[in-house]
Design a protein around this motif. Structure first.
Motif, PDB file in Angstrom:
ATOM      1  N   ILE B  74     -35.704 -33.114  -0.024  1.00  0.00           N
ATOM      2  CA  ILE B  74     -34.675 -33.835  -0.792  1.00  0.00           C
ATOM      3  C   ILE B  74     -35.048 -33.859  -2.269  1.00  0.00           C
ATOM      4  N   LEU B  75     -36.326 -34.136  -2.560  1.00  0.00           N
ATOM      5  CA  LEU B  75     -36.764 -34.200  -3.956  1.00  0.00           C
ATOM      6  C   LEU B  75     -36.652 -32.832  -4.632  1.00  0.00           C
ATOM      7  N   ALA B  76     -36.989 -31.771  -3.872  1.00  0.00           N
ATOM      8  CA  ALA B  76     -36.879 -30.415  -4.434  1.00  0.00           C
ATOM      9  C   ALA B  76     -35.415 -30.100  -4.738  1.00  0.00           C
ATOM     10  N   GLU B  77     -34.508 -30.558  -3.878  1.00  0.00           N
ATOM     11  CA  GLU B  77     -33.077 -30.304  -4.073  1.00  0.00           C
ATOM     12  C   GLU B  77     -32.551 -31.086  -5.292  1.00  0.00           C
ATOM     13  N   ILE B  78     -33.012 -32.332  -5.413  1.00  0.00           N
ATOM     14  CA  ILE B  78     -32.605 -33.132  -6.591  1.00  0.00           C
ATOM     15  C   ILE B  78     -33.092 -32.442  -7.863  1.00  0.00           C
ATOM     16  N   ASN B  79     -34.325 -31.948  -7.813  1.00  0.00           N
ATOM     17  CA  ASN B  79     -34.911 -31.260  -8.958  1.00  0.00           C
ATOM     18  C   ASN B  79     -34.092 -30.012  -9.319  1.00  0.00           C
ATOM     19  N   ARG B  80     -33.636 -29.286  -8.306  1.00  0.00           N
ATOM     20  CA  ARG B  80     -32.855 -28.064  -8.545  1.00  0.00           C
ATOM     21  C   ARG B  80     -31.490 -28.426  -9.150  1.00  0.00           C
ATOM     22  N   ARG B  81     -30.863 -29.448  -8.580  1.00  0.00           N
ATOM     23  CA  ARG B  81     -29.515 -29.812  -9.039  1.00  0.00           C
ATOM     24  C   ARG B  81     -29.534 -30.445 -10.429  1.00  0.00           C
ATOM     25  N   SER B  82     -30.680 -31.024 -10.819  1.00  0.00           N
ATOM     26  CA  SER B  82     -30.731 -31.658 -12.138  1.00  0.00           C
ATOM     27  C   SER B  82     -30.938 -30.630 -13.251  1.00  0.00           C
ATOM     28  N   ARG B  83     -30.973 -29.350 -12.884  1.00  0.00           N
ATOM     29  CA  ARG B  83     -31.152 -28.290 -13.887  1.00  0.00           C
ATOM     30  C   ARG B  83     -29.974 -27.328 -13.821  1.00  0.00           C
ATOM     31  N   PRO B  84     -28.827 -27.751 -14.359  1.00  0.00           N
ATOM     32  CA  PRO B  84     -27.649 -26.880 -14.263  1.00  0.00           C
ATOM     33  C   PRO B  84     -27.819 -25.586 -15.056  1.00  0.00           C
ATOM     34  N   GLU B  85     -28.749 -25.565 -16.005  1.00  0.00           N
ATOM     35  CA  GLU B  85     -28.935 -24.373 -16.835  1.00  0.00           C
ATOM     36  C   GLU B  85     -29.599 -23.228 -16.051  1.00  0.00           C
ATOM     37  N   ILE B  86     -30.243 -23.568 -14.932  1.00  0.00           N
ATOM     38  CA  ILE B  86     -30.933 -22.537 -14.143  1.00  0.00           C
ATOM     39  C   ILE B  86     -29.967 -21.987 -13.101  1.00  0.00           C
ATOM     40  N   LYS B  87     -29.813 -20.643 -13.115  1.00  0.00           N
ATOM     41  CA  LYS B  87     -28.871 -20.029 -12.171  1.00  0.00           C
ATOM     42  C   LYS B  87     -29.487 -19.947 -10.780  1.00  0.00           C
ATOM     43  N   GLU B  88     -28.624 -19.634  -9.801  1.00  0.00           N
ATOM     44  CA  GLU B  88     -29.059 -19.665  -8.398  1.00  0.00           C
ATOM     45  C   GLU B  88     -30.183 -18.685  -8.095  1.00  0.00           C
ATOM     46  N   ASP B  89     -30.134 -17.507  -8.750  1.00  0.00           N
ATOM     47  CA  ASP B  89     -31.157 -16.495  -8.448  1.00  0.00           C
ATOM     48  C   ASP B  89     -32.469 -16.745  -9.216  1.00  0.00           C
TER      49      ASP B  89
END
Lengths: 126, 312
Positions: B74-89
């Motif tokens: 969950i924390l890793a997902e929150i961390n990913r979503r809080s960085r909209p500038e980083i693309k999926e790949d």
């Protein structure tokens, strides 16, 4: 100015604002534990004829006492920042920072609305 | 997971009585200087915001979950979503996980937002923290705070711990927190059980100004009288060695015409003045006429330590 169009102060700007006494609020009576401040009322131009016709009052007197008087006298002796007053209230009354901040903002806001003091904003560079 | 060596808790930071937060399902202590700035009363999901003199410090949100959550994921997902500038790949900066009590703290890098998560199994509650600007020296404080986070379970007397903004209480577990009125230097917490018996606890600041050289008995009498209670008896009483007052009163009516038609309920109010803190504490217990009144400040407010501060 429409209050909605007034720029909102940030948290820091609010605390750094300098409070100064309004020169138009003159001391009417100065007692040991109270002070009466007299402030002349200003009316809009269109209402002035009615003011003269009905002899509407030209001034208003506010009486300050207790802790409020203490705070007003501090501002009158020397212009103070809101933060200085917050620290003063926090330390003398053993309050938390936010309790003191809310009380000072409420009280000084009331004094400003009544025209007894004014707030000067610090420039951003300061 | 990297485990930090056991460090002594920041005792000094937690000695002040003003910094316990006890809510429906959890209890923890805030670091020195932090204060509860905003709160929600909901039991199943809600938020709290904490600030200090320097600005916002943390946001806590809680929600009920059905299954045991995978906190690290969950924390890793929150961390990913809080960085909209980083693309999926693209790769997201990895989190470092640190344990603190029953919780986990996760951080990526200096100056970035960091997180903590705690799962309370008894209440099936997931508490999630977000802190701004990670600095290595902040970690110790946060870790100590998260270390104090525990479920709000009844103690051996059957009392739960509640607290906010300096008010710290032990309330029978049958009572539920119904309201918190937070005015500057005037906090009131209200509790009610299924039979609508109620407990109201107060903590007033600037006591010297409120009392104005008057006794605590007269002050508390005035307060209850202003609330339209009918005072039956009032006497001086000492609590924890401090000057106090005990007042029995009658009251009726909560809604609409209950004020005229409702039955009279008995109330017992106890109050005491702590000069070291410049605060007045008061507790009122209101119950039907036949119910034996039990709870006074002695029962509901935890004992005072020798320093004058509350100890749990």
């Amino acid at each position: 100015m429409n209050p909605e169009s007034e720029p909102k102060l940030t948290y820091e700007e609010q605390l750094k604002s300098i409070l100064v006494p309004n020169a138009n609020a003159v001391v009417h009576q100065d007692g040991a534990d109270f002070i009466d401040l007299k402030i002349h009322l200003r009316y809009e131009n269109w209402i002035l004829p009615f003011v003269r016709l009905f002899h509407a009052r030209e001034f208003k007197i506010y009486r300050l006492s207790g802790l409020g008087l203490e705070i007003y006298r501090m501002i009158r002796t020397q212009p103070r920042s809101v933060l200085e007053l917050v620290y003063y209230l926090r330390d003398t009354q053993k309050l938390s920072f936010f309790e003191a901040r809310n009380l000072i903002l409420q009280y000084t806001g009331k004094l400003i609305r009544n025209g007894l003091i004014a707030a000067e904003q610090m420039k951003k560079s300061e | 997971m990297e485990k930090m060596a056991d460090k002594p808790p920041l005792c000094q930071a937690f000695q002040h009585p003003a910094f316990l937060v006890g809510w429906h399902d959890f209890v923890f202590r805030l670091p020195l200087g932090w204060e509860l700035a905003r709160y929600s009363m909901l039991e199943d999901s809600g938020q709290m915001f904490f600030s200090s003199e320097d600005g916002p410090k943390a946001q806590l949100s809680w929600r009920r979950v059905k299954a045991v959550p995978n906190i690290e994921m969950i924390l890793a997902e929150i961390n990913r979503r809080s960085r909209p500038e980083i693309k999926e790949d693209q790769e997201v900066p990895e989190l470092t996980f640190v344990s603190a009590g029953i919780g986990i703290i996760a951080y990526a890098g200096k100056g970035e937002r960091f997180y903590a998560s705690i799962f309370l199994e008894e209440a099936r509650l997931l508490a999630e923290w977000i802190f701004p600007d990670f600095e290595p020296d902040k970690l110790e404080t946060i870790q100590a705070m998260i270390g104090t986070f525990r479920p709000n379970l009844p103690n051996d007397r059957g009392f739960k711990t509640y607290g906010a903004m300096g008010l710290e209480l032990q309330i029978p577990s049958e009572y539920h927190l119904t309201a918190l009125q937070a005015l500057p230097a005037a906090i009131t917490m209200s509790f009610e059980n299924k039979k609508h018996n109620s407990i109201h606890a107060h903590r007033w600041g600037m006591a010297g100004l409120l009392l104005r050289n008057d006794s605590i008995l007269n002050f508390y009498h005035r307060i209850l009288y202003q609330r339209k209670h009918v005072i039956k008896d009032a006497c001086k009483q000492s609590f924890f060695g401090y000057e106090g007052a005990e007042i029995t009163f009658r009251t009726r009516g909560k809604i609409g015409f209950d004020f005229l038609l409702g039955s009279w309920w008995r109330g017992l109010g106890t109050s005491f003045f702590v000069p070291e803190e410049n605060r007045i504490y008061a507790v009122e217990h209101v119950a039907p006429h036949l119910r034996k009144l039990r709870y006074t400040a002695n029962d509901l407010i935890p004992k005072y330590g020798s320093s004058g501060g509350l100890t749990t």
